[in-house]
Design a protein around this motif. Structure first.
Motif, PDB file in Angstrom:
ATOM      1  N   ARG A  92       0.881  -1.166   0.000  1.00 37.33           N
ATOM      2  CA  ARG A  92       0.000   0.000   0.000  1.00 37.33           C
ATOM      3  C   ARG A  92       0.919   1.216   0.000  1.00 37.33           C
ATOM      4  O   ARG A  92       1.721   1.394   0.923  1.00 37.33           O
ATOM      5  N   SER A  93       0.813   2.042  -1.056  1.00 37.80           N
ATOM      6  CA  SER A  93       1.675   3.214  -1.157  1.00 37.80           C
ATOM      7  C   SER A  93       1.316   4.220  -0.069  1.00 37.80           C
ATOM      8  O   SER A  93       0.245   4.144   0.542  1.00 37.80           O
TER       9      SER A  93
ATOM     10  N   ALA B 208      -2.550   3.829  -2.572  1.00 37.44           N
ATOM     11  CA  ALA B 208      -2.722   2.959  -3.747  1.00 37.44           C
ATOM     12  C   ALA B 208      -2.254   1.542  -3.432  1.00 37.44           C
ATOM     13  O   ALA B 208      -1.274   1.336  -2.713  1.00 37.44           O
TER      14      ALA B 208
ATOM     15  N   THR C 286      -1.019  -2.543 -10.653  1.00 32.21           N
ATOM     16  CA  THR C 286      -1.741  -1.539  -9.886  1.00 32.21           C
ATOM     17  C   THR C 286      -2.777  -0.859 -10.776  1.00 32.21           C
ATOM     18  O   THR C 286      -2.607  -0.807 -11.999  1.00 32.21           O
ATOM     19  N   SER C 287      -3.826  -0.355 -10.156  1.00 31.97           N
ATOM     20  CA  SER C 287      -4.819   0.417 -10.907  1.00 31.97           C
ATOM     21  C   SER C 287      -4.550   1.915 -10.806  1.00 31.97           C
ATOM     22  O   SER C 287      -5.216   2.704 -11.463  1.00 31.97           O
ATOM     23  N   GLU C 288      -3.563   2.307 -10.012  1.00 35.94           N
ATOM     24  CA  GLU C 288      -3.253   3.719  -9.799  1.00 35.94           C
ATOM     25  C   GLU C 288      -2.490   4.297 -10.997  1.00 35.94           C
ATOM     26  O   GLU C 288      -1.363   3.862 -11.282  1.00 35.94           O
TER      27      GLU C 288
ATOM     28  N   THR D 209      -0.780   6.989 -11.515  1.00 37.68           N
ATOM     29  CA  THR D 209       0.544   7.571 -11.264  1.00 37.68           C
ATOM     30  C   THR D 209       1.621   6.515 -10.989  1.00 37.68           C
ATOM     31  O   THR D 209       2.804   6.843 -10.955  1.00 37.68           O
ATOM     32  N   LEU D 210       1.199   5.263 -10.801  1.00 34.27           N
ATOM     33  CA  LEU D 210       2.159   4.188 -10.533  1.00 34.27           C
ATOM     34  C   LEU D 210       2.267   3.185 -11.680  1.00 34.27           C
ATOM     35  O   LEU D 210       2.919   2.150 -11.543  1.00 34.27           O
ATOM     36  N   LYS D 211       1.655   3.502 -12.813  1.00 34.01           N
ATOM     37  CA  LYS D 211       1.703   2.590 -13.962  1.00 34.01           C
ATOM     38  C   LYS D 211       3.129   2.352 -14.463  1.00 34.01           C
ATOM     39  O   LYS D 211       3.400   1.353 -15.119  1.00 34.01           O
TER      40      LYS D 211
END
Length: 162
Positions: free
Chosen positions: A84-85, A89, A130-132, A134-136
């Motif tokens: 968990r970021s 995320a 991830t679905s976030e 900004t973290l793709k």
């Protein structure tokens, strides 16, 4: 492109950029013994921290490291866990790798001794989901993990291959 250009390109070593590290608390080894796939062990991942220039967060409890111990002592690892970021995320991690050591170092590690990290080889190849948005970048990059094992934890530095 000439054959010489191709050969030069494929023989050039990529560079690495440190992205982040994890320090995961782990439970005791559950030794299932010899199975159809080999000598199976499972180690629960109890939680931990994620720190670095490209990602901050925590490792959530509930993951595990599924291992096969080969006859020569090499350990195949497949760890699956969730990060968990710091922004909340969720990131799924599958981290495959190998741990290779001399019989003497393996014996010391099996007794719970802390051995120098450079006395064995422990590398991983993680993949992330991830679905976030900004973290793709995690899903599109290739990483190498440089790992070390202590009796109650694992530390891994993740380096992005450039």
């Amino acid at each position: 492109m000439s054959q010489m250009d191709i050969d030069t390109f494929i023989q050039t070593a990529p560079s690495l950029r440190f992205a982040f590290s994890i320090k995961a608390k782990v439970g005791p080894i559950q030794d299932l013994g010899q199975t159809a796939r080999g000598h199976r062990r499972i180690i629960d991942i109890l939680g931990g921290e994620v720190r670095g220039p490209r990602l901050e967060g925590e490792i959530l409890p509930g993951g595990a490291d599924w291992q096969i111990v080969r006859p020569d002592g090499t350990i195949e690892v497949v760890a699956r866990y969730t990060i968990r970021s710091a922004a909340g995320a969720m990131i799924y991690v599958q981290n495959d790798g190998l741990r290779v050591a001399s019989p003497e170092i393996l014996e010391r590690m099996s007794k719970g001794e802390l051995v120098p990290p450079g006395s064995y080889h422990f590398r991983t190849a993680p993949r992330f989901e991830t679905s976030e948005p900004t973290l793709k970048w995690l899903e599109r990059a290739t990483f190498v993990g440089v790992a070390t094992r202590a009796p109650d934890r694992v530390a891994i530095g993740f380096h992005e291959v450039l």
